[in-house]
Motif scaffolding. Sequence first.
Motif, mmCIF file in Angstrom:
data_model
loop_
_atom_site.group_PDB
_atom_site.id
_atom_site.type_symbol
_atom_site.label_atom_id
_atom_site.label_comp_id
_atom_site.label_asym_id
_atom_site.label_seq_id
_atom_site.Cartn_x
_atom_site.Cartn_y
_atom_site.Cartn_z
ATOM 1 N N THR A 147 0.837 -1.200 0.000
ATOM 2 C CA THR A 147 0.000 0.000 0.000
ATOM 3 C C THR A 147 0.872 1.250 0.000
ATOM 4 O O THR A 147 1.849 1.335 0.744
ATOM 5 N N GLY A 148 0.517 2.211 -0.853
ATOM 6 C CA GLY A 148 1.282 3.455 -0.941
ATOM 7 C C GLY A 148 2.287 3.469 -2.071
ATOM 8 O O GLY A 148 2.903 4.505 -2.329
ATOM 9 N N THR A 149 2.464 2.337 -2.769
ATOM 10 C CA THR A 149 3.387 2.307 -3.921
ATOM 11 C C THR A 149 2.832 3.200 -5.030
ATOM 12 O O THR A 149 1.643 3.136 -5.356
ATOM 13 N N PRO A 150 3.670 4.047 -5.650
ATOM 14 C CA PRO A 150 3.169 4.949 -6.691
ATOM 15 C C PRO A 150 2.594 4.205 -7.901
ATOM 16 O O PRO A 150 3.072 3.127 -8.273
ATOM 17 N N VAL A 151 1.591 4.808 -8.502
ATOM 18 C CA VAL A 151 0.974 4.316 -9.740
ATOM 19 C C VAL A 151 1.194 5.376 -10.816
ATOM 20 O O VAL A 151 0.934 6.560 -10.588
ATOM 21 N N TYR A 152 1.671 4.954 -11.999
ATOM 22 C CA TYR A 152 2.034 5.882 -13.065
ATOM 23 C C TYR A 152 1.039 5.817 -14.222
ATOM 24 O O TYR A 152 0.479 4.753 -14.522
#
Length: 304
Positions: free
Chosen positions: A208-213
């Motif tokens: 949770t919290g990993t960036p999405v591009y």
Amino acid sequence: MLRRKKFKLRVLTFTILSNDANKVVTRLRVPRIGIIFMFLLALVPIFLLAYFIETSMDQQAKNEQLVTKLELKTNKAEVLQAQVDQMEEEKVQVEQKIEKLNEMESELQEYITALPEEASGGIDIPIDKADINTNSDGTALSILDSTNWLTSYKETLANIDEVNHKLQYLPTKWPTDPETISSHFGIRNDPFNATPSVHTGTDFGAPTGTPVYAGADGTVTKAERYGGYGKTIIVHHSGTYKTLYAHLSEMKVSYGDSVKKGEIIGLIGNTGRSTGPHLHYEIIKNGEPIDAEEYLNNFNDTNN
């Protein structure tokens, strides 16, 4: 009498009396000019002290000014050094980007044949046999001796520019990092009831919290809770493509925002119908979901 008056004006008499009446009274006659001289002589140290104090204060003020100037110079030198260090870092970054662009140019030539139909292009410069001049003895002249190749060259450059432009709107960027696929597109067992079902996207497992591009340039057409998808973002890239990012913990964009390929638009989460933190990612072409891995794998190296 006149002489005695003049003498009195010029001489001061000091009488020294003793307690002993038998001792002679002592009189000291000191010329008036001597008294003045002694008085002036006594003033000299006072004037010298005042001059020394004034000079010292002036010197101290000058020293303070010099210290202040030195501090300013030192600060400027530190600022300049910081700017030089920053420029050195930027130089290294520019060199790395140039190297990366050179690598991408070479890889683009390899991948160009794998482009979808709507992003086709080429790097060959077509020429007609008529464009190849011949010498009087029948041998061929170099194509570089002809001006006709310039037209083909300009057309090829324009074609490459068009391909690069279209690539910006093709969803070829991996939507998260690390690139860990936890569930593929297609038929699978539903994780909630273990029955066969069609999985219309590709799942990427990450905390949770990993960036999405953003997969490509486009416009946000949805940024809200979307049923079982939970917090969802949909980006419209062209008349052909859309991408969907579901189960997010946070959305960094809003409806109507313009996004660039690789821009952070949200954070991975566990909202909606989800068994754990992950990103559900879909590429939708002409209204139908397709296998995103075909795009991601073909352009993986050119979009990191």
